[in-house]
Enzyme design. Sequence first.
Site, PDB file in Angstrom:
ATOM      1  N   LYS A  22       0.827  -1.213   0.000  1.00 42.80           N
ATOM      2  CA  LYS A  22       0.000   0.000   0.000  1.00 42.80           C
ATOM      3  C   LYS A  22       0.861   1.262   0.000  1.00 42.80           C
ATOM      4  O   LYS A  22       0.662   2.161  -0.821  1.00 42.80           O
ATOM      5  CB  LYS A  22      -0.909   0.023   1.234  1.00 42.80           C
ATOM      6  N   ASN A  23       1.809   1.324   0.937  1.00 45.61           N
ATOM      7  CA  ASN A  23       2.498   2.599   1.111  1.00 45.61           C
ATOM      8  C   ASN A  23       3.522   2.891   0.015  1.00 45.61           C
ATOM      9  O   ASN A  23       4.015   4.017  -0.078  1.00 45.61           O
ATOM     10  CB  ASN A  23       3.107   2.696   2.512  1.00 45.61           C
ATOM     11  N   ARG A  93      -4.516   9.835   3.427  1.00 46.96           N
ATOM     12  CA  ARG A  93      -3.347  10.658   3.695  1.00 46.96           C
ATOM     13  C   ARG A  93      -2.524  10.901   2.419  1.00 46.96           C
ATOM     14  O   ARG A  93      -2.009  11.977   2.170  1.00 46.96           O
ATOM     15  CB  ARG A  93      -2.488   9.867   4.696  1.00 46.96           C
ATOM     16  N   CYS A 117      -5.509   8.056   8.501  1.00 48.48           N
ATOM     17  CA  CYS A 117      -5.667   7.602   9.885  1.00 48.48           C
ATOM     18  C   CYS A 117      -5.484   8.755  10.852  1.00 48.48           C
ATOM     19  O   CYS A 117      -4.558   9.547  10.723  1.00 48.48           O
ATOM     20  CB  CYS A 117      -4.644   6.507  10.201  1.00 48.48           C
ATOM     21  N   ARG A 123      -1.290  15.595  12.387  1.00 46.02           N
ATOM     22  CA  ARG A 123      -0.238  14.957  11.577  1.00 46.02           C
ATOM     23  C   ARG A 123       0.355  16.065  10.708  1.00 46.02           C
ATOM     24  O   ARG A 123      -0.168  16.369   9.635  1.00 46.02           O
ATOM     25  CB  ARG A 123      -0.817  13.807  10.749  1.00 46.02           C
ATOM     26  N   PRO A 124       1.437  16.683  11.179  1.00 45.66           N
ATOM     27  CA  PRO A 124       1.956  17.869  10.499  1.00 45.66           C
ATOM     28  C   PRO A 124       2.592  17.545   9.154  1.00 45.66           C
ATOM     29  O   PRO A 124       3.022  16.408   8.925  1.00 45.66           O
ATOM     30  CB  PRO A 124       3.014  18.405  11.475  1.00 45.66           C
ATOM     31  N   ILE A 125       2.654  18.562   8.264  1.00 41.97           N
ATOM     32  CA  ILE A 125       3.385  18.385   7.004  1.00 41.97           C
ATOM     33  C   ILE A 125       4.443  19.487   6.852  1.00 41.97           C
ATOM     34  O   ILE A 125       4.826  19.847   5.751  1.00 41.97           O
ATOM     35  CB  ILE A 125       2.453  18.337   5.764  1.00 41.97           C
ATOM     36  N   ASP A 126       4.906  20.003   8.006  1.00 42.05           N
ATOM     37  CA  ASP A 126       5.892  21.086   7.959  1.00 42.05           C
ATOM     38  C   ASP A 126       7.176  20.675   7.231  1.00 42.05           C
ATOM     39  O   ASP A 126       7.802  21.493   6.546  1.00 42.05           O
ATOM     40  CB  ASP A 126       6.217  21.566   9.384  1.00 42.05           C
ATOM     41  N   GLN A 127       7.577  19.412   7.347  1.00 39.36           N
ATOM     42  CA  GLN A 127       8.833  18.983   6.697  1.00 39.36           C
ATOM     43  C   GLN A 127       8.673  18.897   5.175  1.00 39.36           C
ATOM     44  O   GLN A 127       9.616  19.134   4.435  1.00 39.36           O
ATOM     45  CB  GLN A 127       9.311  17.647   7.258  1.00 39.36           C
ATOM     46  N   ASP A 306       3.465   0.600  12.167  1.00 41.23           N
ATOM     47  CA  ASP A 306       2.222   0.085  11.576  1.00 41.23           C
ATOM     48  C   ASP A 306       1.963  -1.375  11.959  1.00 41.23           C
ATOM     49  O   ASP A 306       0.940  -1.941  11.573  1.00 41.23           O
ATOM     50  CB  ASP A 306       2.250   0.239  10.042  1.00 41.23           C
ATOM     51  N   ARG A 398      -9.139   0.144   3.589  1.00 38.75           N
ATOM     52  CA  ARG A 398      -8.199   1.082   2.961  1.00 38.75           C
ATOM     53  C   ARG A 398      -6.862   0.397   2.661  1.00 38.75           C
ATOM     54  O   ARG A 398      -6.117   0.880   1.799  1.00 38.75           O
ATOM     55  CB  ARG A 398      -7.927   2.275   3.899  1.00 38.75           C
TER      56      ARG A 398
HETATM   57  C1  EPZ Z   1       3.619   7.014   6.686  1.00 37.04           C
HETATM   58  O1  EPZ Z   1       2.894   8.105   7.217  1.00 37.04           O
HETATM   59  C2  EPZ Z   1       2.635   5.879   6.545  1.00 37.04           C
HETATM   60  N1  EPZ Z   1       1.566   6.314   5.642  1.00 37.04           N
HETATM   61  C3  EPZ Z   1       2.081   5.502   7.904  1.00 37.04           C
HETATM   62  O2  EPZ Z   1       1.303   4.332   7.727  1.00 37.04           O
HETATM   63  C4  EPZ Z   1       3.218   5.174   8.871  1.00 37.04           C
HETATM   64  O3  EPZ Z   1       2.697   5.005  10.166  1.00 37.04           O
HETATM   65  C5  EPZ Z   1       4.259   6.294   8.889  1.00 37.04           C
HETATM   66  O4  EPZ Z   1       4.678   6.609   7.549  1.00 37.04           O
HETATM   67  C6  EPZ Z   1       5.506   5.934   9.687  1.00 37.04           C
HETATM   68  O5  EPZ Z   1       6.087   4.758   9.162  1.00 37.04           O
HETATM   69  C7  EPZ Z   1       1.768   6.293   4.329  1.00 37.04           C
HETATM   70  O6  EPZ Z   1       2.819   5.918   3.827  1.00 37.04           O
HETATM   71  C8  EPZ Z   1       0.636   6.729   3.474  1.00 37.04           C
HETATM   72  P1  EPZ Z   1       5.836  10.210   8.760  1.00 37.04           P
HETATM   73  P2  EPZ Z   1       3.546   9.561   7.193  1.00 37.04           P
HETATM   74  O7  EPZ Z   1       5.843  11.483   7.999  1.00 37.04           O
HETATM   75  O8  EPZ Z   1       4.392   9.681   5.994  1.00 37.04           O
HETATM   76  C9  EPZ Z   1       6.267  13.497  12.223  1.00 37.04           C
HETATM   77  C10 EPZ Z   1      -0.554   2.960   7.701  1.00 37.04           C
HETATM   78  O9  EPZ Z   1      -1.128   2.391   8.643  1.00 37.04           O
HETATM   79  N2  EPZ Z   1       6.225  14.478  11.119  1.00 37.04           N
HETATM   80  O10 EPZ Z   1       6.960   9.261   8.581  1.00 37.04           O
HETATM   81  O11 EPZ Z   1       2.449  10.535   7.414  1.00 37.04           O
HETATM   82  C11 EPZ Z   1       4.925  12.805  12.438  1.00 37.04           C
HETATM   83  O12 EPZ Z   1       4.070  13.577  13.254  1.00 37.04           O
HETATM   84  C12 EPZ Z   1      -0.116   4.394   7.853  1.00 37.04           C
HETATM   85  O13 EPZ Z   1      -0.330   2.404   6.608  1.00 37.04           O
HETATM   86  C13 EPZ Z   1       6.470  15.801  11.379  1.00 37.04           C
HETATM   87  O14 EPZ Z   1       6.713  16.217  12.527  1.00 37.04           O
HETATM   88  O15 EPZ Z   1       4.451   9.457   8.496  1.00 37.04           O
HETATM   89  C14 EPZ Z   1       5.338  11.495  13.043  1.00 37.04           C
HETATM   90  O16 EPZ Z   1       5.525  11.643  14.427  1.00 37.04           O
HETATM   91  C15 EPZ Z   1      -0.612   5.008   9.099  1.00 37.04           C
HETATM   92  N3  EPZ Z   1       6.439  16.704  10.339  1.00 37.04           N
HETATM   93  C16 EPZ Z   1       6.695  11.206  12.394  1.00 37.04           C
HETATM   94  O17 EPZ Z   1       7.149  12.455  11.863  1.00 37.04           O
HETATM   95  C17 EPZ Z   1       6.188  16.315   9.053  1.00 37.04           C
HETATM   96  O18 EPZ Z   1       6.181  17.172   8.160  1.00 37.04           O
HETATM   97  C18 EPZ Z   1       6.679  10.193  11.263  1.00 37.04           C
HETATM   98  O19 EPZ Z   1       5.686  10.570  10.298  1.00 37.04           O
HETATM   99  C19 EPZ Z   1       5.950  14.950   8.804  1.00 37.04           C
HETATM  100  C20 EPZ Z   1       5.974  14.055   9.850  1.00 37.04           C
END
Ligand code: EPZ
Length: 428
Positions: A22-23, A93, A117, A123-127, A306, A398
């Site tokens: 999926k991812n 997402r 989810c 769930r920030p997207i600042d990065q 996950d 999903r």
């Molecule tokens: C991906 O989410 C996956 N989703 C998630 O899987 C998974 O839990 C996660 O990666 C971690 O492995 C998809 O691939 C669609 P991150 P993502 O950005 O990309 C923080 C599932 O069940 N962060 O790696 O949204 C954030 O808050 C789903 O399949 C920032 O601070 O996760 C978190 O604590 C659920 N700023 C950490 O980083 C940002 O801009 C990791 O998030 C982005 C993230």
Amino acid sequence: MEKYIVTGGSRLHGKVTISGAKNAAVAILPATVLARDVCVLENIPNISDVTALLNILRALGARVRLLDKTTVEIDTTHLTEPVVPHELAKPLRASYYFLGALLGRCGRADVSLPGGCNFGGVRPIDQHIKGFRALGAEVSVNYGMVHMTSEALVGEHIYFDVVSVGATMNVMLAAVKARGVTILENAAKEPHIVDLANFLNSMGADIRGAGTDVIKIHGVDVLHGTEYSIIPDQIEAGTYMVAAAATGGDVLVENVIPKHLESIIDKLRRAGATVEEFDDAVRVSRTGRLQHVNVKTMPHPGFPTDMQPQMTTMLCCAEGTSIVSEGVWDNRFKYVDELRKMGANIQVDGKVAVVEGVERLTGAPVKALDLRAGAAMLIAGLMADGITEVEEIHHIERGYSSLVDKLRSLGADIRKVSYDDDPLREAL
Ligand code: EPZ
């Protein structure tokens, strides 16, 4: 409205074939817009997140044709406006990957903030935004829409403050078309990052280092169509492996990359399961009592967040006390209240759950609060005495292809019913 009804007690046995990841798929589908050409994607999982992304591609003007159950042809030669409205973006997402992909293709993107989810916090997207700005995009967020424009993207040295799967992939999608070299530091290393890079390289991109924490991207002017097969789903595989161990079963999980499963295999062995590894399969079985283990989730190659709800659920019936620490998300233990309804003994303090093993769980009506929490409820239902009804199953669908068929083929007693067909509901 539909729900799953699970009658517990069956030990899973037999073979199950794992679908495409999926991812990886949810980033590769948006990536197809980077070529004005035709891409053929194989091993696409049959899940509602994929349906939602194909709908977005169609709305953007792409021609989408299903060649068979797991192969899709996408022609992105002619696109209309690079806009993804809220109605289309909200189910998942991953709609945010159109930000990077459309910015790379059109120099412009208007994409609604994503759904997906909800772990109870932001769930920030600042990065992601930090990366796009570094490449020269102007970014603003108004009324839930992210607007981005750029005259010309230019490669840059970008250091991510947190390890983020989404930010690494999204910025990679834009950087492949930027002039010059982009270096992503503190990048995520998940298997789906490598798969996206391999896909983009097969379109003519020049990305090196994916799978390490430094990724180097030489921008190119043009990307072309390609044929590509998506990797097997690490988390779907892990879910069936845990289900096999949790029910004291014996399951051959086929079409996997065992290397991606190492952290899960290690914990299953420590919990008392036997795991045999083959070239593209793993066999999981258990005869003795489950034993307690401690688990801490971490970015890859650590234990995947996950898989945390599924593993915590299995440990509910282990001998002794297990400590599960969540190292990625701030609030990923909401589902524990559902497990308590089934007799689990779990205390949560912030990002740590203390699981006291009990002899057995008992069936109950529970909710799938999100995708993996929903998978955990199914595992709990399979382990439990009696009947478990799992509601809000759209979350589960999903991310898990043909779930009911796969579980039934392993001997599980599970069926999907519509609320309208539910005799108990009619009696109310
Ligand atoms: C991906 O989410 C996956 N989703 C998630 O899987 C998974 O839990 C996660 O990666 C971690 O492995 C998809 O691939 C669609 P991150 P993502 O950005 O990309 C923080 C599932 O069940 N962060 O790696 O949204 C954030 O808050 C789903 O399949 C920032 O601070 O996760 C978190 O604590 C659920 N700023 C950490 O980083 C940002 O801009 C990791 O998030 C982005 C993230």
